[in-house]
Motif scaffolding. Structure first.
Motif, PDB file in Angstrom:
ATOM      1  N   LEU A 190      13.862  -0.595   3.450  1.00  0.00           N
ATOM      2  CA  LEU A 190      12.914  -1.257   4.400  1.00  0.00           C
ATOM      3  C   LEU A 190      13.909  -1.993   5.355  1.00  0.00           C
ATOM      4  CD1 LEU A 190       9.593  -1.795   2.710  1.00  0.00           C
ATOM      5  CD2 LEU A 190      10.283   0.324   3.970  1.00  0.00           C
ATOM      6  N   GLU A 191      14.694  -2.630   4.923  1.00  0.00           N
ATOM      7  CA  GLU A 191      15.516  -3.492   5.638  1.00  0.00           C
ATOM      8  C   GLU A 191      16.115  -2.879   6.812  1.00  0.00           C
ATOM      9  OE1 GLU A 191      18.232  -5.412   3.110  1.00  0.00           O
ATOM     10  OE2 GLU A 191      17.088  -6.982   2.271  1.00  0.00           O
ATOM     11  N   ARG A 192      16.447  -1.592   6.605  1.00  0.00           N
ATOM     12  CA  ARG A 192      17.184  -0.879   7.664  1.00  0.00           C
ATOM     13  C   ARG A 192      16.126  -0.018   8.436  1.00  0.00           C
ATOM     14  NH1 ARG A 192      20.078  -1.715   3.101  1.00  0.00           N
ATOM     15  NH2 ARG A 192      22.381  -1.744   3.216  1.00  0.00           N
ATOM     16  N   LEU A 193      14.994  -0.254   8.315  1.00  0.00           N
ATOM     17  CA  LEU A 193      14.074   0.602   9.191  1.00  0.00           C
ATOM     18  C   LEU A 193      13.158  -0.252  10.215  1.00  0.00           C
ATOM     19  CD1 LEU A 193      12.333   2.584   6.311  1.00  0.00           C
ATOM     20  CD2 LEU A 193      14.161   3.239   7.731  1.00  0.00           C
ATOM     21  N   ASP A 194      12.665   0.363  11.227  1.00  0.00           N
ATOM     22  CA  ASP A 194      11.931  -0.473  12.107  1.00  0.00           C
ATOM     23  C   ASP A 194      11.014  -1.506  11.703  1.00  0.00           C
ATOM     24  OD1 ASP A 194      10.452  -1.138  14.444  1.00  0.00           O
ATOM     25  OD2 ASP A 194      10.114   0.732  15.234  1.00  0.00           O
ATOM     26  N   PRO A 195      11.188  -2.748  11.842  1.00  0.00           N
ATOM     27  CA  PRO A 195      10.478  -3.613  11.357  1.00  0.00           C
ATOM     28  C   PRO A 195       8.860  -3.793  11.880  1.00  0.00           C
ATOM     29  CG  PRO A 195      11.889  -4.642  12.940  1.00  0.00           C
ATOM     30  CD  PRO A 195      12.231  -3.264  12.708  1.00  0.00           C
ATOM     31  N   ALA A 196       8.535  -3.210  12.865  1.00  0.00           N
ATOM     32  CA  ALA A 196       7.257  -3.073  13.222  1.00  0.00           C
ATOM     33  C   ALA A 196       6.273  -2.047  12.503  1.00  0.00           C
ATOM     34  CB  ALA A 196       7.287  -2.555  14.721  1.00  0.00           C
ATOM     35  N   TRP A 197       7.137  -0.975  11.687  1.00  0.00           N
ATOM     36  CA  TRP A 197       6.455  -0.322  10.973  1.00  0.00           C
ATOM     37  C   TRP A 197       5.357  -1.010   9.721  1.00  0.00           C
ATOM     38  CZ3 TRP A 197      10.351   4.096   9.147  1.00  0.00           C
ATOM     39  CH2 TRP A 197      10.380   4.932  10.057  1.00  0.00           C
ATOM     40  N   ARG A 198       4.166  -0.647   9.861  1.00  0.00           N
ATOM     41  CA  ARG A 198       3.298  -1.451   8.667  1.00  0.00           C
ATOM     42  C   ARG A 198       3.398  -0.632   7.464  1.00  0.00           C
ATOM     43  NH1 ARG A 198      -0.044  -0.884  12.949  1.00  0.00           N
ATOM     44  NH2 ARG A 198      -1.314   0.726  11.733  1.00  0.00           N
ATOM     45  N   THR A 199       3.895  -1.205   6.392  1.00  0.00           N
ATOM     46  CA  THR A 199       4.217  -0.517   5.269  1.00  0.00           C
ATOM     47  C   THR A 199       3.622  -1.010   4.080  1.00  0.00           C
ATOM     48  OG1 THR A 199       6.685  -0.326   5.880  1.00  0.00           O
ATOM     49  CG2 THR A 199       6.199  -0.016   3.513  1.00  0.00           C
ATOM     50  N   THR A 200       3.049   0.111   3.502  1.00  0.00           N
ATOM     51  CA  THR A 200       2.046  -0.160   2.020  1.00  0.00           C
ATOM     52  C   THR A 200       2.693   0.143   0.825  1.00  0.00           C
ATOM     53  OG1 THR A 200       0.328   0.010   3.346  1.00  0.00           O
ATOM     54  CG2 THR A 200       0.071   0.146   0.791  1.00  0.00           C
ATOM     55  N   VAL A 201       3.363  -0.732  -0.022  1.00  0.00           N
ATOM     56  CA  VAL A 201       3.893  -0.491  -1.102  1.00  0.00           C
ATOM     57  C   VAL A 201       3.006  -0.408  -2.354  1.00  0.00           C
ATOM     58  CG1 VAL A 201       5.687  -1.053  -2.830  1.00  0.00           C
ATOM     59  CG2 VAL A 201       6.113  -1.484  -0.379  1.00  0.00           C
ATOM     60  N   VAL A 202       2.629   0.818  -2.868  1.00  0.00           N
ATOM     61  CA  VAL A 202       1.567   1.107  -3.960  1.00  0.00           C
ATOM     62  C   VAL A 202       2.449   1.115  -5.520  1.00  0.00           C
ATOM     63  CG1 VAL A 202       0.085   2.415  -4.924  1.00  0.00           C
ATOM     64  CG2 VAL A 202       0.373   2.573  -2.437  1.00  0.00           C
ATOM     65  N   LEU A 203       2.038   0.139  -6.241  1.00  0.00           N
ATOM     66  CA  LEU A 203       2.344   0.146  -7.509  1.00  0.00           C
ATOM     67  C   LEU A 203       1.207   0.821  -8.504  1.00  0.00           C
ATOM     68  CD1 LEU A 203       3.577  -3.615  -7.709  1.00  0.00           C
ATOM     69  CD2 LEU A 203       4.894  -1.602  -6.878  1.00  0.00           C
ATOM     70  N   GLY A 204       1.810   1.627  -9.659  1.00  0.00           N
ATOM     71  CA  GLY A 204       0.789   2.296 -10.452  1.00  0.00           C
ATOM     72  C   GLY A 204       0.462   1.370 -11.550  1.00  0.00           C
ATOM     73  N   TYR A 205      -0.383   1.801 -12.498  1.00  0.00           N
ATOM     74  CA  TYR A 205      -0.926   1.062 -13.845  1.00  0.00           C
ATOM     75  C   TYR A 205       0.079   0.830 -14.532  1.00  0.00           C
ATOM     76  CZ  TYR A 205      -5.350   2.796 -12.275  1.00  0.00           C
ATOM     77  OH  TYR A 205      -6.547   3.186 -11.390  1.00  0.00           O
ATOM     78  N   ALA A 206       1.178   1.543 -14.769  1.00  0.00           N
ATOM     79  CA  ALA A 206       2.168   1.285 -15.802  1.00  0.00           C
ATOM     80  C   ALA A 206       3.503   0.707 -15.243  1.00  0.00           C
ATOM     81  CB  ALA A 206       2.612   2.588 -16.501  1.00  0.00           C
ATOM     82  N   PHE A 207       3.148   0.123 -14.054  1.00  0.00           N
ATOM     83  CA  PHE A 207       4.567  -0.596 -13.244  1.00  0.00           C
ATOM     84  C   PHE A 207       4.819  -1.922 -13.897  1.00  0.00           C
ATOM     85  CE2 PHE A 207       6.948  -2.765  -9.936  1.00  0.00           C
ATOM     86  CZ  PHE A 207       7.601  -1.868  -9.745  1.00  0.00           C
ATOM     87  N   ARG A 208       6.130  -2.248 -14.156  1.00  0.00           N
ATOM     88  CA  ARG A 208       6.370  -3.444 -14.920  1.00  0.00           C
ATOM     89  C   ARG A 208       6.854  -4.866 -14.153  1.00  0.00           C
ATOM     90  NH1 ARG A 208       9.225  -1.792 -20.594  1.00  0.00           N
ATOM     91  NH2 ARG A 208       7.177  -0.995 -21.986  1.00  0.00           N
ATOM     92  N   LYS A 209       7.422  -4.385 -12.936  1.00  0.00           N
ATOM     93  CA  LYS A 209       7.949  -5.566 -12.070  1.00  0.00           C
ATOM     94  C   LYS A 209       7.273  -5.757 -10.913  1.00  0.00           C
ATOM     95  CE  LYS A 209      12.558  -4.013 -13.824  1.00  0.00           C
ATOM     96  NZ  LYS A 209      14.135  -3.562 -13.556  1.00  0.00           N
ATOM     97  N   ARG A 210       5.884  -6.097 -10.955  1.00  0.00           N
ATOM     98  CA  ARG A 210       5.073  -6.423  -9.832  1.00  0.00           C
ATOM     99  C   ARG A 210       5.612  -7.829  -9.510  1.00  0.00           C
ATOM    100  NH1 ARG A 210      -1.525  -7.425 -10.175  1.00  0.00           N
ATOM    101  NH2 ARG A 210      -1.728  -8.520  -8.037  1.00  0.00           N
ATOM    102  N   PRO A 211       5.853  -8.858 -10.143  1.00  0.00           N
ATOM    103  CA  PRO A 211       6.164 -10.151  -9.610  1.00  0.00           C
ATOM    104  C   PRO A 211       7.587  -9.953  -8.817  1.00  0.00           C
ATOM    105  CG  PRO A 211       5.725 -10.370 -11.823  1.00  0.00           C
ATOM    106  CD  PRO A 211       5.713  -9.095 -11.681  1.00  0.00           C
TER     107      PRO A 211
END
Length: 340
Positions: A190-211
């Motif tokens: 994302l650092e290399r993409l258009d910063p104007a894009w609104r980005t949603t990052v989806v985390l699943g039920y078994a994802f461990r590194k949310r923080p």
């Protein structure tokens, strides 16, 4: 008499949550038709809660009973099932023969193991329909028509998909657990993409590194992190473009017509992604650490700048995956497994 259905499926951070999620959709439909459904499973990292929240029974297996071990077979057989559904890879001949001794009808999903030929019905959305001829003794249902998705995706599929000339929104989803850690790498992209894009990052039920993800995302403009959203189908439909892994998320995005760059977690996902890439539905950048961050960013930029390609991918995705796979699987069960 109420029919007893046993579903053998596992889910965790290491193996992903896709098998459990898919079987929950099937279990809901079977339960609504009057069956009593029990999962026999290694379900952890939130996957067990997903089963229990749907009101299905759950028997947790000890670590010694991985895959299609005799211990797992004993747990399944001990429930006296009328129907057994296996959503585990590479069943063994011994495991399947133990199940056959119960007299239960057996359905296997995505199984290429030695025990597959002992199933009454083999379902695999990742194999070409013409491959069914190779297992002529079996009742086989192959191809994207067999992909089991949440019913919300069929509803989203029916809504028109608007492909804008200018990309404004991006969705990032690396599956229910992201065992290869691609979500954090995606944040580097994302650092290399258009910063104007609104980005949603989806985390699943078994994802461990949310923080860790939330901490990094907080430093990025226009980035939102959501966990297990109930409106995932709508979020996918509204996105102009997506970066996803090669599991069920890839089919979900195809169903709603959102063009995707696929970044695979494991080898079998790359095989599946190539099948959809050959149909013009997705573009695949490779597996795990193979592509460099800049290569993934360039793939997204190139797709964002090619409106015609995005239109074609959206159309091909909706033509190939319509979200009615669960209906078709239920029909296949009725045709091939009469006792069900």
């Amino acid at each position: 008499m109420q029919q007893s259905v046993v579903i053998r499926a596992d889910g965790s951070h290491r193996i992903g949550a896709g098998h459990i999620a898919r079987m929950c959709h099937l279990a809901d439909r079977l339960q609504n038709s009057g069956s009593r459904v029990t999962f026999v499973s290694h379900a952890s990292d939130g996957c067990d809660a997903l089963v229990k929240a749907r009101g299905h029974g759950l028997i947790l297996l000890p670590p010694v009973s991985q895959g299609s071990s005799p211990h797992a077979a004993s747990a399944v057989c001990g429930l006296g099932p009328h129907l057994v559904v296996n959503d585990i890879r590479d069943t063994s001949d011994h495991y399947m023969r133990l199940l056959r001794m119960t007299g239960a009808q057996i359905i296997n999903f995505d199984d290429r193991g030695a025990g597959a030929e002992l199933a009454d019905l083999l379902v695999d959305a990742n194999r070409l329909p013409e491959e069914a001829a190779e297992v002529a003794r079996l009742c086989a249902f192959f191809g994207p028509d067999a992909i089991v998705l949440d019913e919300a995706f069929e509803r989203a599929h029916r809504r028109p998909k608007i492909v804008r000339d200018r990309v404004e929104t991006l969705l990032v989803f690396m599956g229910g657990s992201d065992p290869a850690g691609l979500t954090l790498r995606a944040l580097e992209v994302l650092e290399r993409l258009d910063p104007a894009w609104r980005t949603t990052v989806v985390l699943g039920y078994a994802f461990r590194k949310r923080p860790e993800v939330e901490a990094v995302a907080a430093q990025r403009p226009n980035v939102e992190v959501v966990v297990g959203p109930g409106d995932l189908a709508s979020r996918m439909h509204e996105a102009d473009m997506a970066l996803c892994s090669g599991g069920i998320a890839m089919f979900e995005l195809a169903c709603v017509g959102t063009p995707s760059i696929v970044w695979c977690q494991v080898a079998h996902e790359r095989r599946n992604a190539r099948l959809l890439a050959e149909r013009g539905i997705v573009r695949c950048v490779g597996l795990g650490d193979e592509p460099q961050i800049e290569a993934v960013a360039e793939a997204l930029r190139a797709l964002a700048n090619d409106t015609a390609a995005r239109c074609a991918m959206s159309k091909a995705g909706k033509e190939t995956v319509d979200g009615r796979g669960l209906d078709r699987v239920m029909e296949a069960i009725e045709q091939c497994v009469p006792q069900s």
